[in-house]
Design a protein around this motif. Structure first.
Motif, mmCIF file in Angstrom:
data_model
loop_
_atom_site.group_PDB
_atom_site.id
_atom_site.type_symbol
_atom_site.label_atom_id
_atom_site.label_comp_id
_atom_site.label_asym_id
_atom_site.label_seq_id
_atom_site.Cartn_x
_atom_site.Cartn_y
_atom_site.Cartn_z
ATOM 1 N N TRP A 1 -7.116 4.162 6.143
ATOM 2 C CA TRP A 1 -7.292 4.871 7.399
ATOM 3 C C TRP A 1 -6.515 6.180 7.356
ATOM 4 O O TRP A 1 -5.603 6.347 6.541
ATOM 5 N N SER A 2 -6.904 7.101 8.217
ATOM 6 C CA SER A 2 -6.201 8.373 8.376
ATOM 7 C C SER A 2 -6.207 8.734 9.852
ATOM 8 O O SER A 2 -7.240 8.650 10.516
ATOM 9 N N GLU B 1 -3.486 -0.653 11.322
ATOM 10 C CA GLU B 1 -4.837 -0.100 11.215
ATOM 11 C C GLU B 1 -4.880 1.383 11.578
ATOM 12 O O GLU B 1 -5.964 1.955 11.723
ATOM 13 N N GLY B 2 -3.709 1.968 11.778
ATOM 14 C CA GLY B 2 -3.650 3.393 12.091
ATOM 15 C C GLY B 2 -3.820 3.732 13.554
ATOM 16 O O GLY B 2 -3.921 4.917 13.905
ATOM 17 N N GLN B 3 -3.857 2.718 14.418
ATOM 18 C CA GLN B 3 -3.983 2.967 15.850
ATOM 19 C C GLN B 3 -2.632 3.359 16.439
ATOM 20 O O GLN B 3 -1.606 2.749 16.120
ATOM 21 N N ILE B 4 -2.639 4.371 17.307
ATOM 22 C CA ILE B 4 -1.391 4.869 17.901
ATOM 23 C C ILE B 4 -0.905 3.903 18.974
ATOM 24 O O ILE B 4 -1.607 3.616 19.938
ATOM 25 N N ILE C 1 -1.556 11.427 8.913
ATOM 26 C CA ILE C 1 -0.845 10.350 8.248
ATOM 27 C C ILE C 1 -1.891 9.346 7.783
ATOM 28 O O ILE C 1 -2.841 9.052 8.511
ATOM 29 N N SER C 2 -1.742 8.852 6.540
ATOM 30 C CA SER C 2 -2.771 8.004 5.949
ATOM 31 C C SER C 2 -2.148 6.795 5.281
ATOM 32 O O SER C 2 -0.977 6.814 4.889
ATOM 33 N N GLU C 3 -2.973 5.750 5.150
ATOM 34 C CA GLU C 3 -2.605 4.590 4.340
ATOM 35 C C GLU C 3 -3.642 4.451 3.237
ATOM 36 O O GLU C 3 -4.856 4.480 3.484
ATOM 37 N N ILE C 4 -3.158 4.291 2.005
ATOM 38 C CA ILE C 4 -4.003 4.279 0.819
ATOM 39 C C ILE C 4 -3.664 3.046 -0.006
ATOM 40 O O ILE C 4 -2.496 2.675 -0.136
ATOM 41 N N THR D 1 0.840 -1.188 0.000
ATOM 42 C CA THR D 1 0.000 0.000 0.000
ATOM 43 C C THR D 1 0.878 1.243 0.000
ATOM 44 O O THR D 1 2.103 1.158 -0.101
ATOM 45 N N ILE D 2 0.238 2.404 0.136
ATOM 46 C CA ILE D 2 0.924 3.683 0.072
ATOM 47 C C ILE D 2 0.810 4.383 1.413
ATOM 48 O O ILE D 2 -0.288 4.496 1.971
ATOM 49 N N GLY D 3 1.928 4.839 1.947
ATOM 50 C CA GLY D 3 1.938 5.674 3.136
ATOM 51 C C GLY D 3 2.064 7.132 2.728
ATOM 52 O O GLY D 3 2.795 7.458 1.790
ATOM 53 N N CYS D 4 1.336 8.014 3.420
ATOM 54 C CA CYS D 4 1.306 9.406 3.008
ATOM 55 C C CYS D 4 1.155 10.310 4.221
ATOM 56 O O CYS D 4 0.347 10.035 5.111
ATOM 57 N N THR D 5 1.938 11.381 4.271
ATOM 58 C CA THR D 5 1.726 12.420 5.277
ATOM 59 C C THR D 5 1.135 13.635 4.581
ATOM 60 O O THR D 5 1.510 13.967 3.448
ATOM 61 N N SER D 6 0.200 14.308 5.266
ATOM 62 C CA SER D 6 -0.437 15.495 4.676
ATOM 63 C C SER D 6 -0.931 16.383 5.809
ATOM 64 O O SER D 6 -1.834 16.010 6.549
ATOM 65 N N GLY D 7 -0.317 17.550 5.944
ATOM 66 C CA GLY D 7 -0.716 18.448 7.020
ATOM 67 C C GLY D 7 -0.533 17.801 8.376
ATOM 68 O O GLY D 7 0.559 17.369 8.739
ATOM 69 N N LEU D 8 -1.624 17.702 9.141
ATOM 70 C CA LEU D 8 -1.583 17.087 10.468
ATOM 71 C C LEU D 8 -1.772 15.581 10.423
ATOM 72 O O LEU D 8 -1.676 14.922 11.466
#
Length: 389
Positions: free
Chosen positions: A104-105, A148-151, A93-96, A84-91
Motif C-alpha cells: 500500500w501507499s 493496511e495504510g489507513q490513517i 509512505i509505503s509498505e513493500i 516487510t519494508i517501510g519507506c517514505t518518499s516525497g509526500l
C-alpha cells in the motif's frame, strides 16, 4: 588492479596508502542513476533509494533482486516487525514486501521524513509543509497508520519535527521553532515540554532515560518513569556547536555535534572526544574490525568527503577513507557497512576485508585477488546447484 567478479559486483584494488579511497577497500560497489538518498542493510539484502524515487534491492552475492519506482526521493527505509519494508518518499509512505511488491501507499499533506513503529503494528510518520514565503519548512504533522495504510490519527502543529522516536505506547518528536523542545504522547493527544530556546534536533533512549539534543548544543535528559516529565530544569551537558546525531553503546551516550564526536558515561562525564577537520554529516556505532566496536563518522562534502573510524572504547582513530563525493547516508551491522553517495555509488564495506586493507601487516594483492576469485567461484557453484534443484 580492478575488475568485475562473476556475481556482478565491482571489486577495486590498489596499493596501500596513508589514506585510502573507498573504492580500494570496498567489498562491493553498485551504482544508481541518481544521487543515493537512503540505504538499509537487512540480514542478506542491501536496499538503496535515490533522489528520483528508485528503490533497488540486491542480495549479498550482488544479484539484483528487484527495483521499483516509489514516486519521489526516498527518505527513510526501515525493516518492519511484520517482515516487510517501510519507506517514505516525497509526500508518500509505503509498505513493500521483501519480494518488491507494493502492499500500500498513502499520501500525506507534506514531505514525509521520519518513520517508526508504534504499539506493535502501527506506523508513525512525520511530514512538513514547505513555505515559499519563508523559504523553509513550517507546519508539521504526525501521522499514525494501521497495517493496511489507513490513517488512524493525525496531529498537526506549527513546527517542523526534526526527529521522531517511539517507546512502547509513546511517541516523541523533536521540534523546531517557534516552540522548540519536545512533543510526546499518543493518539489521544500530545503534550509539549519546553527545553530552552534552541530547536530540538536529536532524540535517543537509554535505560529508561530520554535524551534530547538541540541546535544550541545542549543535552537534556528526561526520566520516562517520572510522574511529571515536564519537570526538566537544566541540561546535563552543553557543547559549543549544535547536536546532529546521538547513538548508544552499552550504558554510554555517543554524541555527534557539527564539529566533534564525544562519549558521555552514565554520570554525564566526557570519556573521550574526537574533533573532525570538516563538518560532521553523519555518525553511527557498532561496525567491527576485529573485536572492538567502531564509531563510524562521515564528514566533509564533495572532494573533501571522508569516512573516519574511531575505536568506541577510547576514541582513538583506527583509519580514514576518502570518498571523493559527498556521502548522504549510512547503515551498518557488525559485519557490514553500506554507504550512499551523491555520485550514485552504493559502497559495501566488510569488516574483515577492511581490517586487512588498513592493517600495517598488508597482505599481498595477489593473495587478496585469489581470495576474491575463490569466493566468486564458490558462489557460481552454489547458483548452479540451486538451478538443478
Amino acid at each position: 588492479m580492478s575488475g568485475t567478479d562473476a556475481i556482478g559486483w565491482t571489486h577495486v584494488e590498489g596499493p596501500m596508502s596513508p589514506q585510502l579511497g573507498l573504492g580500494s577497500v570496498a567489498w562491493a560497489i553498485r551504482r544508481m542513476n541518481r544521487a543515493v538518498s537512503s540505504v538499509h542493510l537487512f540480514d542478506d539484502i542491501v536496499l538503496a533509494g535515490d533522489w528520483d524515487g528508485c528503490l533497488t534491492a540486491w542480495d549479498v552475492e550482488g544479484n539484483r533482486l528487484w527495483s521499483m519506482d516509489v514516486g519521489d526521493r526516498v527518505g527513510r527505509i526501515m525493516a518492519l516487525s511484520r517482515g516487510t519494508i517501510g519507506c517514505t518518499s516525497g509526500l508518500d509512505i509505503s509498505e513493500i514486501t521483501m519480494d518488491g511488491d507494493l502492499r500500500w501507499s498513502t499520501g500525506l499533506e507534506g514531505t514525509s521524513d521520519h518513520l517508526v513503529e508504534y504499539r506493535g503494528d502501527t506506523l508513525c510518520a512525520t511530514s512538513a509543509v514547505w513555505s515559499i514565503e519563508h523559504g523553509d519548512f513550517m507546519e508539521g504533522a504526525l501521522w499514525c497508520l494501521d497495517s493496511e495504510g489507513q490513517i488512524l490519527h493525525v496531529e498537526h502543529f506549527d513546527e517542523r519535527p526534526w526527529d521522531l522516536l517511539s517507546s512502547d505506547a509513546i511517541v516523541y518528536l523533536a521540534l523546531a521553532h517557534p516552540r522548540s523542545g519536545l512533543l510526546y504522547g499518543d493518539t489521544d493527544g500530545m503534550c509539549h515540554i519546553p527545553l530552552g530556546e534552541s530547536p530540538a534536533t536529536a532524540l535517543q533512549l537509554l535505560d529508561g532515560t530520554l535524551f534530547v539534543g538541540t541546535s544550541g548544543g545542549e543535552i537534556w535528559s528526561i526520566d520516562q518513569s517520572a510522574d511529571s516529565p515536564t519537570d526538566v530544569f537544566d541540561p546535563i551537558h552543553e557543547e559549543e556547536t549544535g547536536v546532529q546525531i546521538m547513538a548508544t553503546r552499552d550504558t554510554d551516550l555517543l554524541i555527534a555535534t557539527e564539529t566533534d564526536v564525544l562519549l558521555l558515561d552514565s554520570d554525564s562525564e566526557v570519556c573521550w572526544r574526537w574533533s573532525a577537520p570538516t563538518m560532521i554529516e553523519g555518525m553511527d556505532v557498532g561496525f567491527k574490525m576485529g573485536s572492538n566496536p567502531l564509531v563510524v563518522v562521515f564528514h566533509g562534502r564533495d572532494a573533501m568527503a571522508t569516512l573516519t573510524f574511531l575505536n568506541a572504547i577510547d576514541g582513538e582513530v583506527v583509519g580514514h577513507l576518502n570518498a571523493e563525493s559527498t556521502i548522504h547516508c549510512l547503515h551498518l551491522t557488525e559485519d557490514f557497512l553500506v554507504l550512499g553517495l551523491d555520485s550514485g555509488e552504493v559502497y559495501i564495506l566488510q569488516g574483515d576485508l577492511l581490517a586487512r586493507r588498513l592493517s600495517k601487516d598488508e597482505i599481498s594483492l595477489e593473495t587478496e585477488a585469489k581470495a576474491i576469485e575463490e569466493r566468486s567461484s564458490m558462489l557460481a557453484r552454489l547458483r548452479a546447484l540451486r538451478k538443478d534443484e
